[in-house]
Scaffold this motif. Structure first.
Motif, PDB file in Angstrom:
ATOM      1  N   HIS A  84      17.091 -26.943 -12.644  1.00  0.00           N
ATOM      2  CA  HIS A  84      16.301 -27.320 -11.463  1.00  0.00           C
ATOM      3  C   HIS A  84      15.768 -28.747 -11.582  1.00  0.00           C
ATOM      4  O   HIS A  84      14.636 -29.032 -11.157  1.00  0.00           O
ATOM      5  CB  HIS A  84      15.161 -26.318 -11.252  1.00  0.00           C
ATOM      6  N   GLN A 104      12.125 -29.748 -12.977  1.00  0.00           N
ATOM      7  CA  GLN A 104      10.894 -29.320 -12.308  1.00  0.00           C
ATOM      8  C   GLN A 104      10.095 -28.466 -13.279  1.00  0.00           C
ATOM      9  O   GLN A 104      10.663 -27.719 -14.082  1.00  0.00           O
ATOM     10  CB  GLN A 104      11.209 -28.464 -11.083  1.00  0.00           C
ATOM     11  N   MET A 152       7.808 -23.668  -9.515  1.00  0.00           N
ATOM     12  CA  MET A 152       8.958 -22.902  -9.025  1.00  0.00           C
ATOM     13  C   MET A 152       8.563 -21.432  -8.964  1.00  0.00           C
ATOM     14  O   MET A 152       7.507 -21.036  -9.445  1.00  0.00           O
ATOM     15  CB  MET A 152      10.168 -23.092  -9.961  1.00  0.00           C
ATOM     16  N   GLU A 181      13.917 -19.768  -7.301  1.00  0.00           N
ATOM     17  CA  GLU A 181      14.540 -20.583  -8.348  1.00  0.00           C
ATOM     18  C   GLU A 181      15.048 -19.721  -9.501  1.00  0.00           C
ATOM     19  O   GLU A 181      16.101 -19.995 -10.082  1.00  0.00           O
ATOM     20  CB  GLU A 181      13.552 -21.638  -8.871  1.00  0.00           C
TER      21      GLU A 181
END
Length: 175
Positions: free
Chosen positions: A39, A42, A47, A51
């Protein structure tokens, strides 16, 4: 003022506090890193369920991982969110699931096992006989010391077994 520990260091601290094995720690850290890189770096607290589902589905579809590998990744993320970040996002995770293998495991007959053990020599034969006869895990066997064998009671004492839960006594097999 001290700096707050980084995420992966917090994960390590929690894992060690719960006395998980070093192999579990290495595995969980690896899966958490893969999740973060998947991702685009991040932070996991930013999240959520979508995700997690995307990552686990990608493992099964593009990564073609086995069901047990996907479950291991799921367990690592569950640990991260529930035990480290104190966020429960695991209600109704709907990721594409890897298929379970459709094959039966190959199991050796007793005679085949004895033939293999007889072909071994020295310390390798001793290790294999202990693994087979007592059902120890490999790491438990290589950590054994002479004082862990009680020949009077015909037992082997395993200290700090998986999860460091307690000591186990295995009755040694008889010929």
């Amino acid at each position: 003022m001290g700096q707050e520990p980084r995420l992966l260091e917090l994960v390590r601290q929690k894992i060690r506090l719960k006395h998980y094995s070093i192999r579990t720690e290495e595995s969980y850290i690896g899966w958490i890193k893969r999740y973060i890189y998947f991702h685009d770096k991040q932070h996991p607290k930013d999240m959520g369920r979508a995700e997690i589902e995307a990552f686990l589905s990608d493992l099964a579809i593009r990564g073609k991982v086995s069901a047990s590998t996907q479950n291991q990744a799921f367990s690592a993320l569950l640990f991260l969110y529930v035990k480290v970040l104190n966020i429960d996002v695991f209600d109704n995770i709907d990721a594409f699931r890897a298929k379970m293998p459709q094959r039966l495991p190959t199991v050796l007959t007793f005679d085949e096992t004895m033939e293999i053990l007889d072909a071994m020599t020295d310390v390798f034969q001793l290790i294999a006989k202990i693994l087979y006869g007592c059902g120890l895990r490999g790491i438990e066997c290589v950590r054994l010391r002479v004082k862990d064998a009680d020949f009077g009671l015909n037992q082997i004492i395993v200290r700090d077994g998986k999860g460091k839960k307690r000591s186990y006594n295995y009755a040694a097999g008889r010929d």
